[in-house]
Each structure stands twice: as structure tokens, then as C-alpha cells.
Design an enzyme around this catalytic site. Structure first.
Site, short mmCIF file in Angstrom:
data_model
loop_
_atom_site.label_atom_id
_atom_site.label_comp_id
_atom_site.label_asym_id
_atom_site.label_seq_id
_atom_site.Cartn_x
_atom_site.Cartn_y
_atom_site.Cartn_z
N ASP A 101 0.75 -1.05 0.06
CA ASP A 101 -0.12 -0.08 0.12
C ASP A 101 0.99 1.11 -0.04
OD1 ASP A 101 -1.94 -1.94 0.33
OD2 ASP A 101 -2.59 -0.92 2.08
N HIS A 121 3.60 -2.36 3.06
CA HIS A 121 3.63 -0.90 2.37
C HIS A 121 4.89 -0.87 1.54
CE1 HIS A 121 0.95 -0.91 5.76
NE2 HIS A 121 0.39 0.19 4.97
#
Ligand SMILES: [Zn+2]
Length: 239
Positions: free
Chosen positions: A53, A196
Site C-alpha cells: 500500500d 507498504h
């Protein structure tokens, strides 16, 4: 009467606590389906889906290198403003066979937003990714995993599938060694793993730890016979 008042007071406090606990569950617990359907885990799969992400960022190439070395595929939930800032890196993700998914334009906290603000940010994010990639993504993950009032109507109007996760790497708060050990030992077949490749809250804080941990995680998967695939492949979606 005093006793009755006390009872009413406690009753109200209890109801408020129960309401906030149930709202926390509905909006924030990844497996919750209260606000609407979400893809969380594929129980009868032999593969896993790594998801990244908040990118693209300057750390994304290191993540891509680690995935390429292991011939692994992953899904990247890109923030529209980041994709416009780093379009070449955003496109490299897709060119190397990974799946591109949406993660809003500015990464807002939905529970602080009106439904109109939520709709606008999701639509702008989709448009940014379409301008960078030539096609709008079909998968979407809300920032902070927070589903909220007003999110599902726009998601349904845009034809998006919501993807949460079944295992969090906690890579925003832990060192590489911890992430590698945690994800490497806790992943089960069918898991969707949250990681991430960018950081929207601390732009100076690079994700090199995630890239380093990723090499050890992929080695652990190979040893367990686990294949890393995209979310669409894991769930058999024809997007
Ligand atoms: Zn995010």
C-alpha cells in the site's frame, strides 16, 4: 429513584461503549463485512497474496527487485497523488507483471470525511491511476483499512471490489528482522498479507526495511512451497 438514575446512567454508558466497540469492529477489523463485502482470505488456496500500500515511492524499486528475484507477483494499492508524482515507478510496477489497485487520491481518514468527500477522493484516485496506467483499477483498499459510511455506494457505482487482509506485516512500526520473522512464520495458505512500499504519513521515512524483510519472507515461502500471486489470481477474479 437514585438507584434507578444510576442504572439508567450505567445503561447509557454501556450502550455508548457497545456502540463504539461495534463501530470499531465494523469499520476497522479487517475481516468485518458489516459495511459491505470485502475480500480477506481465500481459505482453499495453496498460494498467498502479498499486497503493498501507499506507493509508489522511492522505495518501490527495491521491493520490485526483491519480487523479481523470487519470480513472485504482488498487488500494489497505489495512492493517486503518488502515482502522478512518480509515474515511471508506478508504471514499472505494472510492467513487471504486478497488479495495480486503487487506494484513493490523498489517503484520507474516511471516518473524518463526509460521504461526498469520500466519493470525491476515491474517484480522483481512480482517475489519477487511469491517467498513469491507461486503465482504471478494479480493486480498492480504503486507507487505514477503515470502511465508513458513504464508501460502499461509490465503490459499487465504480464497480470496485474491496480488498482487506488476513495478516498484517506491521511494517510501518517494526524493524526488518521482526517483519521477516512475523510474516515468514505466520503466513498460511490463502492469506492476504498487508505491507507498504510507501508512507503517506512520514514522507521522509523510507520503506527499505520492508524491501529487506521481503527477501527473507519470499525465501520462507519457497521453503514452505507457497507461491506469491496477485489478489485477482488468489481469488480467481476476472477483472
Ligand atoms: Zn494506506
Amino acid at each position: 429513584m437514585p438507584l434507578g438514575n444510576i442504572s439508567i446512567a450505567w445503561g447509557a454508558a454501556g450502550a455508548a461503549a457497545a456502540l463504539s466497540a461495534s463501530m470499531y469492529y465494523a469499520a476497522g477489523v479487517p475481516s468485518s463485512q458489516v459495511f459491505g463485502p470485502s475480500l480477506v482470505k481465500q481459505s482453499n488456496a495453496r498460494a498467498v497474496a502479498l499486497t503493498f500500500d501507499d506507493g509508489p515511492s522511492e522505495s518501490t524499486p527495491a521491493v520490485l527487485d526483491a519480487l523479481a528475484e523470487a519470480q513472485a507477483r504482488a498487488t500494489f494499492f497505489q495512492v493517486g497523488s503518488n502515482a502522478r508524482r512518480l509515474p515511471e515507478i508506478a508504471r514499472r510496477v505494472a510492467l513487471e507483471g504486478h497488479e495495480i489497485a486503487g487506494h484513493t487520491e490523498t489517503h484520507p481518514r474516511f471516518y473524518l470525511c463526509t460521504p461526498a468527500m469520500i466519493a470525491r477522493d476515491i474517484e480522483r484516485g481512480q482517475r489519477s491511476l487511469e491517467s498513469v496506467h491507461g486503465v482504471a483499477p478494479r480493486l480498492f483498499r480504503p486507507p487505514y483499512g477503515a470502511r465508513w459510511f458513504g464508501m460502499y455506494p461509490i465503490v459499487e457505482r465504480l464497480g470496485l471490489r474491496v480488498v482487506m487482509w488476513s495478516l498484517s506485516s506491521r511494517d510501518w512500526e517494526r524493524p526488518a528482522e521482526w517483519i521477516a520473522q512475523h510474516v515468514g512464520t505466520h503466513t498460511r495458505p490463502g492469506d492476504v498479507v498487508l505491507m507498504h512500499d510507501g508512507d503517506t504519513t512520514h514522507p521522509g521515512d523510507r520503506r527499505q526495511g520492508t524491501a529487506r524483510a521481503l527477501r527473507a519472507i519470499l525465501a520462507a515461502y519457497r521453503a514452505q512451497g507457497l507461491r506469491a500471486v496477485t489478489v485477482s489470481d488468489l481469488f480467481g477474479l476476472t477483472t
